[in-house]
Design a protein around this motif. Structure first.
Motif, mmCIF file in Angstrom:
data_model
loop_
_atom_site.group_PDB
_atom_site.id
_atom_site.type_symbol
_atom_site.label_atom_id
_atom_site.label_comp_id
_atom_site.label_asym_id
_atom_site.label_seq_id
_atom_site.Cartn_x
_atom_site.Cartn_y
_atom_site.Cartn_z
ATOM 1 N N THR A 85 0.868 -1.302 0.204
ATOM 2 C CA THR A 85 0.521 -0.126 0.023
ATOM 3 C C THR A 85 0.626 0.919 0.011
ATOM 4 O O THR A 85 0.259 2.280 0.067
ATOM 5 C CB THR A 85 -1.012 -0.107 0.751
ATOM 6 O OG1 THR A 85 0.001 -0.046 2.457
ATOM 7 C CG2 THR A 85 -2.299 -1.096 1.383
ATOM 8 N N HIS A 86 1.850 0.936 -0.006
ATOM 9 C CA HIS A 86 3.163 2.357 -0.012
ATOM 10 C C HIS A 86 3.167 2.748 -1.407
ATOM 11 O O HIS A 86 2.279 3.796 -1.823
ATOM 12 C CB HIS A 86 4.388 2.066 0.068
ATOM 13 C CG HIS A 86 5.172 3.142 0.869
ATOM 14 N ND1 HIS A 86 6.367 3.352 0.057
ATOM 15 C CD2 HIS A 86 5.720 4.760 0.949
ATOM 16 C CE1 HIS A 86 7.133 5.047 0.161
ATOM 17 N NE2 HIS A 86 6.360 5.204 -0.092
ATOM 18 N N ASN A 87 3.583 2.015 -2.490
ATOM 19 C CA ASN A 87 4.403 2.527 -3.560
ATOM 20 C C ASN A 87 3.795 1.078 -4.413
ATOM 21 O O ASN A 87 3.891 1.557 -5.748
ATOM 22 C CB ASN A 87 5.649 3.098 -3.497
ATOM 23 C CG ASN A 87 5.399 4.163 -3.762
ATOM 24 O OD1 ASN A 87 4.493 5.131 -3.385
ATOM 25 N ND2 ASN A 87 7.031 5.026 -3.997
ATOM 26 N N VAL A 101 6.765 -9.170 3.569
ATOM 27 C CA VAL A 101 7.897 -8.068 3.534
ATOM 28 C C VAL A 101 8.678 -7.552 1.608
ATOM 29 O O VAL A 101 8.156 -7.726 1.052
ATOM 30 C CB VAL A 101 9.191 -8.786 3.352
ATOM 31 C CG1 VAL A 101 10.078 -7.544 3.488
ATOM 32 C CG2 VAL A 101 9.297 -8.670 4.755
ATOM 33 N N CYS A 102 7.523 -5.814 1.784
ATOM 34 C CA CYS A 102 7.641 -5.124 0.522
ATOM 35 C C CYS A 102 9.118 -4.878 0.599
ATOM 36 O O CYS A 102 10.033 -4.605 0.867
ATOM 37 C CB CYS A 102 7.249 -4.461 0.867
ATOM 38 S SG CYS A 102 7.861 -2.874 -0.685
ATOM 39 N N PRO A 103 9.708 -6.159 -0.956
ATOM 40 C CA PRO A 103 11.148 -5.397 -1.482
ATOM 41 C C PRO A 103 11.582 -4.310 -1.730
ATOM 42 O O PRO A 103 12.687 -3.816 -1.509
ATOM 43 C CB PRO A 103 11.483 -6.308 -2.189
ATOM 44 C CG PRO A 103 10.057 -6.811 -3.316
ATOM 45 C CD PRO A 103 9.560 -5.770 -1.704
ATOM 46 N N CYS A 104 11.036 -3.180 -2.100
ATOM 47 C CA CYS A 104 11.027 -1.936 -2.344
ATOM 48 C C CYS A 104 11.365 -0.733 -1.366
ATOM 49 O O CYS A 104 12.718 -0.043 -1.566
ATOM 50 C CB CYS A 104 9.795 -1.036 -2.771
ATOM 51 S SG CYS A 104 9.878 -1.791 -4.590
ATOM 52 N N HIS A 105 10.925 -0.802 -0.285
ATOM 53 C CA HIS A 105 11.421 0.235 1.127
ATOM 54 C C HIS A 105 11.329 0.058 1.874
ATOM 55 O O HIS A 105 11.257 0.214 3.443
ATOM 56 C CB HIS A 105 10.498 1.412 1.540
ATOM 57 C CG HIS A 105 10.063 2.307 -0.560
ATOM 58 N ND1 HIS A 105 8.763 2.115 -1.322
ATOM 59 C CD2 HIS A 105 11.730 2.370 -0.901
ATOM 60 C CE1 HIS A 105 9.372 2.763 -2.380
ATOM 61 N NE2 HIS A 105 10.778 2.981 -1.946
ATOM 62 N N GLY A 106 11.198 -1.667 2.145
ATOM 63 C CA GLY A 106 10.820 -2.260 3.744
ATOM 64 C C GLY A 106 9.465 -2.974 4.538
ATOM 65 O O GLY A 106 9.489 -3.144 5.166
HETATM 66 S S1 FES Z 1 6.371 -0.224 -2.159
HETATM 67 FE FE1 FES Z 1 6.354 -1.234 -0.470
HETATM 68 S S2 FES Z 1 7.651 -0.484 1.285
HETATM 69 FE FE2 FES Z 1 7.324 1.798 -0.632
#
Ligand code: FES
Length: 140
Positions: A85-87, A101-106
């Motif tokens: 839900t971040h990016n 875990v999201c690999p983009c920003h943790g």
């Molecule tokens: S897109 Fe998942 S933490 Fe930024």
């Protein structure tokens, strides 16, 4: 302002309020609570496509959902929305920490899809998983 101008101005103002109100309402619905698609599908665990689910810690993606094998028990499956839900990156399953875990920003989500670390502003949606023999049904 004459009578005709008054009614025209009032009608435009009322239309603006109605459109603005529904826009605000739609924003509320899309920004509150867990985020994820509405789904209702089945998968056959005998299919080689889903072979990662034969081992604890394995996972697959289906229709915007990540399905993970969290234990060796018959009903040891869990499913949440795959999109952070971040990016919008795609989350993975971390068996060691039992989290997504999201690999983009943790960004990190617990097994219920709640944010436990990182920048995601909202939870990801958790789905109901039921098993009947080798058929898993994912819905929510
Ligand atoms: S897109 Fe998942 S933490 Fe930024």
């Amino acid at each position: 302002m004459n009578r005709k101008q008054f009614f025209k101005t009032t009608a435009v103002a009322i239309a603006g309020i109605a459109v603005g109100g529904s826009f605000v309402e739609s924003c509320k619905k899309s920004s509150n609570g867990p985020q994820g698609p509405t789904v209702n599908f089945t998968i056959d665990l005998n299919s080689s496509t889903y072979s990662p689910l034969s081992v604890t810690g394995g996972y697959v993606y289906v229709q915007g959902v990540i399905i993970a094998r969290i234990s060796s028990l018959l009903d040891g499956f869990i499913a949440v929305a795959q999109t952070c839900t971040h990016n919008g990156c795609t989350v993975t399953f971390a068996a060691g920490s039992q989290s997504f875990v999201c690999p983009c920003h943790g960004g990190t989500y617990d097994l219920n899809g709640n944010v436990i670390a990182g920048p995601p502003p909202y939870p990801i949606k958790r789905y109901t998983v039921t098993r009947n023999g080798n058929i898993l049904t994912v819905a929510g």
